[in-house]
Design an enzyme around this catalytic site. Structure first.
Site, PDB file in Angstrom:
ATOM      1  N   HIS A   1      37.319  43.486  29.677  1.00 27.24           N
ATOM      2  CA  HIS A   1      36.312  43.039  30.629  1.00 27.24           C
ATOM      3  C   HIS A   1      36.017  41.617  30.435  1.00 27.24           C
ATOM      4  CE1 HIS A   1      33.790  45.048  33.549  1.00 27.24           C
ATOM      5  NE2 HIS A   1      33.665  43.920  33.603  1.00 27.24           N
TER       6      HIS A   1
ATOM      7  N   GLU B   1      36.659  52.414  28.952  1.00 27.09           N
ATOM      8  CA  GLU B   1      36.103  50.907  28.334  1.00 27.09           C
ATOM      9  C   GLU B   1      34.876  50.912  27.847  1.00 27.09           C
ATOM     10  OE1 GLU B   1      36.631  48.028  31.583  1.00 27.09           O
ATOM     11  OE2 GLU B   1      34.628  47.926  31.978  1.00 27.09           O
TER      12      GLU B   1
ATOM     13  N   ASP C   1      42.250  44.328  32.850  1.00 27.59           N
ATOM     14  CA  ASP C   1      40.800  43.872  32.291  1.00 27.59           C
ATOM     15  C   ASP C   1      39.884  44.939  32.183  1.00 27.59           C
ATOM     16  OD1 ASP C   1      39.322  41.670  30.961  1.00 27.59           O
ATOM     17  OD2 ASP C   1      38.242  41.607  33.029  1.00 27.59           O
TER      18      ASP C   1
HETATM   19  P1  NAI Z   1      33.011  41.342  47.217  1.00 28.34           P
HETATM   20  O1  NAI Z   1      31.773  42.302  47.506  1.00 28.34           O
HETATM   21  O2  NAI Z   1      32.779  40.073  47.661  1.00 28.34           O
HETATM   22  O3  NAI Z   1      34.181  41.941  47.639  1.00 28.34           O
HETATM   23  C1  NAI Z   1      34.611  43.510  47.657  1.00 28.34           C
HETATM   24  C2  NAI Z   1      35.427  43.670  48.818  1.00 28.34           C
HETATM   25  O4  NAI Z   1      36.092  44.862  48.583  1.00 28.34           O
HETATM   26  C3  NAI Z   1      34.869  43.342  50.223  1.00 28.34           C
HETATM   27  O5  NAI Z   1      35.556  42.425  51.102  1.00 28.34           O
HETATM   28  C4  NAI Z   1      34.890  44.717  50.690  1.00 28.34           C
HETATM   29  O6  NAI Z   1      35.051  44.910  52.181  1.00 28.34           O
HETATM   30  C5  NAI Z   1      36.225  45.379  50.193  1.00 28.34           C
HETATM   31  N1  NAI Z   1      36.531  46.822  49.949  1.00 28.34           N
HETATM   32  C6  NAI Z   1      35.274  47.678  50.037  1.00 28.34           C
HETATM   33  N2  NAI Z   1      35.796  49.094  50.157  1.00 28.34           N
HETATM   34  C7  NAI Z   1      37.132  48.808  50.255  1.00 28.34           C
HETATM   35  C8  NAI Z   1      38.141  49.935  50.408  1.00 28.34           C
HETATM   36  N3  NAI Z   1      37.942  50.921  50.360  1.00 28.34           N
HETATM   37  N4  NAI Z   1      39.388  49.486  50.303  1.00 28.34           N
HETATM   38  C9  NAI Z   1      39.872  48.047  50.290  1.00 28.34           C
HETATM   39  N5  NAI Z   1      38.631  47.087  50.151  1.00 28.34           N
HETATM   40  C10 NAI Z   1      37.252  47.626  50.037  1.00 28.34           C
HETATM   41  O7  NAI Z   1      33.118  41.537  45.480  1.00 28.34           O
HETATM   42  P2  NAI Z   1      33.574  40.820  44.574  1.00 28.34           P
HETATM   43  O8  NAI Z   1      32.618  39.943  44.061  1.00 28.34           O
HETATM   44  O9  NAI Z   1      34.895  40.085  45.027  1.00 28.34           O
HETATM   45  O10 NAI Z   1      33.998  41.666  43.388  1.00 28.34           O
HETATM   46  C11 NAI Z   1      34.765  42.602  43.339  1.00 28.34           C
HETATM   47  C12 NAI Z   1      34.881  43.816  42.374  1.00 28.34           C
HETATM   48  O11 NAI Z   1      35.363  42.842  40.959  1.00 28.34           O
HETATM   49  C13 NAI Z   1      33.443  44.077  41.924  1.00 28.34           C
HETATM   50  O12 NAI Z   1      32.962  45.357  42.290  1.00 28.34           O
HETATM   51  C14 NAI Z   1      33.492  44.414  40.567  1.00 28.34           C
HETATM   52  O13 NAI Z   1      33.761  45.831  40.167  1.00 28.34           O
HETATM   53  C15 NAI Z   1      34.702  43.490  39.783  1.00 28.34           C
HETATM   54  N6  NAI Z   1      34.218  42.420  38.957  1.00 28.34           N
HETATM   55  C16 NAI Z   1      34.936  42.341  37.628  1.00 28.34           C
HETATM   56  C17 NAI Z   1      34.366  41.264  36.763  1.00 28.34           C
HETATM   57  C18 NAI Z   1      35.090  41.326  35.468  1.00 28.34           C
HETATM   58  O14 NAI Z   1      34.783  40.522  34.433  1.00 28.34           O
HETATM   59  N7  NAI Z   1      36.407  41.824  35.354  1.00 28.34           N
HETATM   60  C19 NAI Z   1      33.456  40.411  37.067  1.00 28.34           C
HETATM   61  C20 NAI Z   1      32.903  40.533  38.328  1.00 28.34           C
HETATM   62  C21 NAI Z   1      33.261  41.482  39.363  1.00 28.34           C
END
Ligand code: NAI
Length: 328
Positions: free
Chosen positions: A294, A262, A257
């Site tokens: 996205h 992008e 996605d």
């Molecule tokens: P979140 O902050 O709740 O979770 C992120 C997790 O990644 C945390 O548990 C953190 O500890 C972990 N993390 C950090 N560094 C890491 C590493 N080196 N290795 C493994 N895990 C690690 O964030 P959420 O809300 O779950 O979002 C995740 C990502 O999804 C966002 O950063 C954003 O880039 C992406 N996203 C994509 C969307 C889309 O439309 N495709 C929409 C919203 C978010």
């Protein structure tokens, strides 16, 4: 409080206009152009700007916003990898984001991509439309009792873990912190996740230490015939190495996605343009790759939550309060 809203699409305007009525202190002006150094100067006279995932909020833009007197950047998204946070801090510009609007929206899309790529739905749809009812090239594999590897078990990763669990998959995960709510998940090292997973889904943020997390070396550690799904950020995957892996028949399927190229494409209709160079086009030429633009976040529930939280963030700033949604 006057907010200049960049990169406006009809659905953004509709969603924000519906909710802003409940915030009489806030006035919104909508611009179709995205935020970048040239358009940043239009913010003069406003108190805040509202930007999105592909806005360029790097050093140059911040310089211009600072000159325009902007003290608040409202990100109507979770990711903030496109913002020069150090520069914002230097100028005392606060950055507030929407950390979680509907994790299920993105997780459900991640599973949709995994299923569609696995069962070749993008091919099947076209075939049937052409009166080709053969099944050649459409074979998939059961997810039931296979191993799902979730990288990053924050809000979205946890939702994806629950979905995979519901499919009867064994769920393993890698994260720098373990999520205590996921008692059915086995946390393993990143290498073990790569080696054991039949489906790998990326849900960690893009940061210096996760940039090109998926590269030639880590792809080599994956199981042959793995499905890779990325709904997080394009920079997590080194596209050239992914292409090399696909050519080497490493992947059963790939669902993206988000992808490195992008930025210029996101939410734009470029169907009449001639693409001079595009690794994305190269990726799309493979029959087992499915790309969406996205759209993981794009559900009614998520849009309503985004506008509500963004406007609440603006109020928090107006009242001079601290916020858990602030990017520090
Ligand atoms: P979140 O902050 O709740 O979770 C992120 C997790 O990644 C945390 O548990 C953190 O500890 C972990 N993390 C950090 N560094 C890491 C590493 N080196 N290795 C493994 N895990 C690690 O964030 P959420 O809300 O779950 O979002 C995740 C990502 O999804 C966002 O950063 C954003 O880039 C992406 N996203 C994509 C969307 C889309 O439309 N495709 C929409 C919203 C978010």
């Amino acid at each position: 409080m006057k907010i200049l809203f960049y990169d406006t699409k009809a659905y953004d305007k509709e969603s924000f206009e519906k909710q802003v009525a409940a915030f009489p202190e806030i006035e919104l002006d909508f611009l179709e152009s995205d935020l970048e150094p040239h358009t940043a100067r239009l913010a003069k006279g406003y108190d805040a700007v509202c930007a999105f995932v592909s806005s360029d909020i790097g050093t140059e833009t911040i310089e211009v916003l600072n000159q325009a007197g902007i003290k608040l950047i409202l990100l109507r998204c979770a990711g903030f990898n496109n913002v020069d946070i150090t520069k914002c801090r230097e100028y005392g510009i606060r950055v507030l984001r929407v950390p979680g609007y509907s994790p299920e929206a993105v997780a459900e899309h991640a599973m949709a991509l995994a299923l569609a790529a696995n069962r070749h739905l993008h091919k099947a749809y076209v075939k049937v439309r052409e009166n080709d009812f053969s099944l050649n090239g459409l074979m998939g594999f059961n997810f039931y009792q296979k191993v799902a590897g979730i990288v990053g078990t924050g809000k979205i990763g946890a939702a994806m873990a629950r979905i995979c669990h519901g499919f009867g998959m064994k769920v393993i995960a890698y994260d720098v912190y373990q999520n205590p709510d996921l008692d059915f998940v086995e946390y393993v090292s990143f290498d073990e996740l790569l080696a054991k997973s039949d489906l790998i889904s990326l849900h960690c943020p893009l940061m210096d230490n996760t940039y090109h997390l998926i590269n030639r070396e880590t792809i080599a550690k994956m199981k042959d015939g793995v499905i890779l799904v990325n709904t997080s950020r394009g920079g997590l995957v080194k596209t050239d190495d992914l292409i090399e892996g696909i050519r080497a028949r490493k992947f059963f399927a790939v669902g993206l996605d988000v992808y490195e190229e992008e930025t210029k494409n996101v939410f734009e209709d470029r169907s009449a343009e001639i693409m001079e160079h595009s690794t994305t086009a190269r990726l799309l030429s493979f029959p087992n790759v499915m790309i969406t633009s996205h759209q993981g976040f794009f559900t009614e529930e998520a849009l309503a939550a985004i506008s509500q939280t963004t406007l609440e963030n603006a109020m928090t700033f107006l009242r001079g309060e601290e916020s858990g949604n602030e990017v520090k």
